[in-house]
Design a protein around this motif. Structure first.
Motif, PDB file in Angstrom:
ATOM      1  N   LEU A 110      38.821  46.872  43.098  1.00 28.17           N
ATOM      2  CA  LEU A 110      40.173  45.631  43.156  1.00 28.17           C
ATOM      3  C   LEU A 110      39.001  44.464  43.143  1.00 28.17           C
ATOM      4  CD1 LEU A 110      43.369  47.308  43.961  1.00 28.17           C
ATOM      5  CD2 LEU A 110      42.665  46.327  41.476  1.00 28.17           C
ATOM      6  N   PRO A 111      39.430  42.681  42.537  1.00 26.11           N
ATOM      7  CA  PRO A 111      39.025  41.715  42.710  1.00 26.11           C
ATOM      8  C   PRO A 111      39.624  41.382  44.035  1.00 26.11           C
ATOM      9  CG  PRO A 111      39.618  42.155  40.805  1.00 26.11           C
ATOM     10  CD  PRO A 111      40.412  42.945  41.039  1.00 26.11           C
ATOM     11  N   ALA A 112      39.195  40.117  45.298  1.00 26.44           N
ATOM     12  CA  ALA A 112      39.631  40.101  46.281  1.00 26.44           C
ATOM     13  C   ALA A 112      41.473  39.462  46.466  1.00 26.44           C
ATOM     14  CB  ALA A 112      38.878  39.167  47.329  1.00 26.44           C
ATOM     15  N   ASN A 113      41.087  38.823  44.708  1.00 24.09           N
ATOM     16  CA  ASN A 113      42.388  37.570  45.201  1.00 24.09           C
ATOM     17  C   ASN A 113      43.108  37.870  43.571  1.00 24.09           C
ATOM     18  OD1 ASN A 113      42.567  36.678  47.622  1.00 24.09           O
ATOM     19  ND2 ASN A 113      40.974  34.662  46.755  1.00 24.09           N
ATOM     20  N   PRO A 114      43.600  39.946  43.636  1.00 20.44           N
ATOM     21  CA  PRO A 114      43.492  40.381  42.205  1.00 20.44           C
ATOM     22  C   PRO A 114      44.388  38.859  41.270  1.00 20.44           C
ATOM     23  CG  PRO A 114      43.706  41.853  43.456  1.00 20.44           C
ATOM     24  CD  PRO A 114      43.927  40.725  44.227  1.00 20.44           C
ATOM     25  N   ASP A 115      44.328  38.506  39.411  1.00 22.60           N
ATOM     26  CA  ASP A 115      45.595  38.663  39.517  1.00 22.60           C
ATOM     27  C   ASP A 115      46.723  38.448  39.415  1.00 22.60           C
ATOM     28  OD1 ASP A 115      46.149  36.842  37.102  1.00 22.60           O
ATOM     29  OD2 ASP A 115      44.907  36.425  35.630  1.00 22.60           O
ATOM     30  N   PRO A 116      47.999  38.825  39.604  1.00 22.96           N
ATOM     31  CA  PRO A 116      49.511  38.265  39.395  1.00 22.96           C
ATOM     32  C   PRO A 116      49.867  38.628  37.883  1.00 22.96           C
ATOM     33  CG  PRO A 116      49.363  36.419  39.932  1.00 22.96           C
ATOM     34  CD  PRO A 116      47.536  36.976  40.259  1.00 22.96           C
ATOM     35  N   ASN A 117      48.517  38.589  36.853  1.00 29.66           N
ATOM     36  CA  ASN A 117      48.783  38.453  35.861  1.00 29.66           C
ATOM     37  C   ASN A 117      48.258  39.439  34.352  1.00 29.66           C
ATOM     38  OD1 ASN A 117      51.146  36.113  35.835  1.00 29.66           O
ATOM     39  ND2 ASN A 117      49.698  35.069  35.243  1.00 29.66           N
ATOM     40  N   VAL A 118      47.311  40.436  35.746  1.00 28.68           N
ATOM     41  CA  VAL A 118      46.641  41.250  35.051  1.00 28.68           C
ATOM     42  C   VAL A 118      47.233  42.656  35.860  1.00 28.68           C
ATOM     43  CG1 VAL A 118      44.229  42.162  34.820  1.00 28.68           C
ATOM     44  CG2 VAL A 118      44.596  39.803  34.599  1.00 28.68           C
ATOM     45  N   LEU A 119      47.164  43.332  35.022  1.00 33.99           N
ATOM     46  CA  LEU A 119      47.791  44.806  35.011  1.00 33.99           C
ATOM     47  C   LEU A 119      46.274  45.471  35.354  1.00 33.99           C
ATOM     48  CD1 LEU A 119      50.473  45.798  32.171  1.00 33.99           C
ATOM     49  CD2 LEU A 119      50.619  46.037  34.835  1.00 33.99           C
ATOM     50  N   TYR A 120      45.877  46.104  36.298  1.00 38.22           N
ATOM     51  CA  TYR A 120      44.705  47.137  36.969  1.00 38.22           C
ATOM     52  C   TYR A 120      45.436  48.403  36.782  1.00 38.22           C
ATOM     53  CZ  TYR A 120      42.927  42.802  38.676  1.00 38.22           C
ATOM     54  OH  TYR A 120      42.889  41.425  38.649  1.00 38.22           O
ATOM     55  N   LEU A 121      44.076  49.597  36.034  1.00 40.91           N
ATOM     56  CA  LEU A 121      44.563  51.108  36.100  1.00 40.91           C
ATOM     57  C   LEU A 121      43.706  51.691  37.936  1.00 40.91           C
ATOM     58  CD1 LEU A 121      45.798  54.036  34.948  1.00 40.91           C
ATOM     59  CD2 LEU A 121      44.058  53.531  33.385  1.00 40.91           C
ATOM     60  N   ILE A 122      44.090  51.565  38.439  1.00 33.10           N
ATOM     61  CA  ILE A 122      42.891  52.559  39.163  1.00 33.10           C
ATOM     62  C   ILE A 122      42.830  53.626  38.939  1.00 33.10           C
ATOM     63  CG2 ILE A 122      42.799  52.854  41.437  1.00 33.10           C
ATOM     64  CD1 ILE A 122      44.249  50.060  41.824  1.00 33.10           C
ATOM     65  N   ARG A 123      41.458  54.067  38.991  1.00 34.87           N
ATOM     66  CA  ARG A 123      40.666  55.603  38.441  1.00 34.87           C
ATOM     67  C   ARG A 123      40.741  56.043  40.371  1.00 34.87           C
ATOM     68  NH1 ARG A 123      42.098  57.328  33.103  1.00 34.87           N
ATOM     69  NH2 ARG A 123      41.924  55.829  32.324  1.00 34.87           N
ATOM     70  N   GLU A 124      41.359  56.243  41.036  1.00 37.05           N
ATOM     71  CA  GLU A 124      41.155  57.062  42.548  1.00 37.05           C
ATOM     72  C   GLU A 124      39.661  58.840  41.878  1.00 37.05           C
ATOM     73  OE1 GLU A 124      41.483  56.221  45.159  1.00 37.05           O
ATOM     74  OE2 GLU A 124      41.803  54.111  44.960  1.00 37.05           O
ATOM     75  N   GLU A 125      38.722  58.442  42.360  1.00 38.07           N
ATOM     76  CA  GLU A 125      37.998  59.136  42.738  1.00 38.07           C
ATOM     77  C   GLU A 125      38.676  60.761  43.610  1.00 38.07           C
ATOM     78  OE1 GLU A 125      34.398  57.978  44.050  1.00 38.07           O
ATOM     79  OE2 GLU A 125      34.687  55.983  42.799  1.00 38.07           O
ATOM     80  N   GLU A 126      38.636  61.373  43.611  1.00 36.27           N
ATOM     81  CA  GLU A 126      38.908  63.200  44.179  1.00 36.27           C
ATOM     82  C   GLU A 126      37.433  64.050  44.619  1.00 36.27           C
ATOM     83  OE1 GLU A 126      40.916  65.937  41.264  1.00 36.27           O
ATOM     84  OE2 GLU A 126      42.212  64.163  40.583  1.00 36.27           O
TER      85      GLU A 126
END
Length: 70
Positions: A54-70
Protein backbone atom coordinates in the motif's frame (compact mmCIF):
# COMPACT_ATOMS: atom_id res chain seq x y z
CA UNK A 1 -30.96 14.38 -4.36
CA UNK A 2 -28.04 15.12 -2.06
CA UNK A 3 -25.72 12.42 -0.76
CA UNK A 4 -26.27 12.04 2.96
CA UNK A 5 -23.80 9.35 4.00
CA UNK A 6 -24.15 5.68 4.71
CA UNK A 7 -27.15 3.43 5.20
CA UNK A 8 -27.56 1.45 8.41
CA UNK A 9 -29.23 -1.91 8.00
CA UNK A 10 -30.93 -3.79 10.80
CA UNK A 11 -28.34 -5.70 12.81
CA UNK A 12 -28.90 -9.43 12.88
CA UNK A 13 -31.22 -9.59 9.87
CA UNK A 14 -31.16 -13.18 8.61
CA UNK A 15 -33.02 -14.31 5.49
CA UNK A 16 -34.97 -17.56 5.59
CA UNK A 17 -33.65 -18.73 2.19
CA UNK A 18 -29.94 -19.04 3.11
CA UNK A 19 -29.13 -15.59 1.78
CA UNK A 20 -30.25 -16.17 -1.80
CA UNK A 21 -31.60 -12.64 -2.18
CA UNK A 22 -29.82 -9.29 -1.83
CA UNK A 23 -30.57 -6.89 1.00
CA UNK A 24 -29.82 -4.01 -1.38
CA UNK A 25 -29.13 -3.82 -5.10
CA UNK A 26 -25.63 -2.53 -5.87
CA UNK A 27 -26.78 -0.05 -8.57
CA UNK A 28 -29.04 1.57 -5.96
CA UNK A 29 -26.13 2.35 -3.61
CA UNK A 30 -24.64 5.84 -4.01
CA UNK A 31 -21.07 6.02 -2.69
CA UNK A 32 -20.17 9.70 -2.99
CA UNK A 33 -21.46 13.24 -3.44
CA UNK A 34 -21.08 13.00 -7.24
CA UNK A 35 -23.73 10.29 -7.52
CA UNK A 36 -21.27 7.46 -8.25
CA UNK A 37 -22.97 4.09 -7.89
CA UNK A 38 -21.39 1.05 -6.26
CA UNK A 39 -20.72 -0.98 -9.46
CA UNK A 40 -18.80 1.95 -10.98
CA UNK A 41 -16.73 2.38 -7.80
CA UNK A 42 -15.96 -1.34 -7.56
CA UNK A 43 -14.80 -1.33 -11.19
CA UNK A 44 -12.02 1.08 -10.16
CA UNK A 45 -10.53 -1.03 -7.36
CA UNK A 46 -6.76 -0.75 -7.11
CA UNK A 47 -5.18 -4.15 -6.44
CA UNK A 48 -2.02 -4.57 -4.36
CA UNK A 49 -0.28 -7.81 -3.43
CA UNK A 50 0.05 -7.18 0.31
CA UNK A 51 -0.47 -4.59 3.02
CA UNK A 52 3.20 -3.68 2.66
CA UNK A 53 2.51 -2.70 -0.97
CA UNK A 54 0.00 0.00 0.00
CA UNK A 55 1.16 3.59 -0.56
CA UNK A 56 2.60 5.37 2.47
CA UNK A 57 -0.33 7.81 2.37
CA UNK A 58 -3.25 5.92 0.77
CA UNK A 59 -5.86 8.02 -1.01
CA UNK A 60 -9.04 7.87 1.10
CA UNK A 61 -11.10 8.02 -2.10
CA UNK A 62 -9.53 4.86 -3.56
CA UNK A 63 -10.64 1.32 -2.78
CA UNK A 64 -7.71 -1.07 -2.33
CA UNK A 65 -8.04 -4.83 -2.75
CA UNK A 66 -5.21 -6.52 -0.88
CA UNK A 67 -4.28 -9.92 -2.29
CA UNK A 68 -2.43 -11.37 0.69
CA UNK A 69 0.00 -14.11 -0.09
CA UNK A 70 -0.56 -17.33 1.83
Amino acid sequence: MAYNGSIELISGLKPKNNGDFPLVNAPDVQVDEDGTRLPAKLAKITEVQSVDALPANPDPNVLYLIREEE
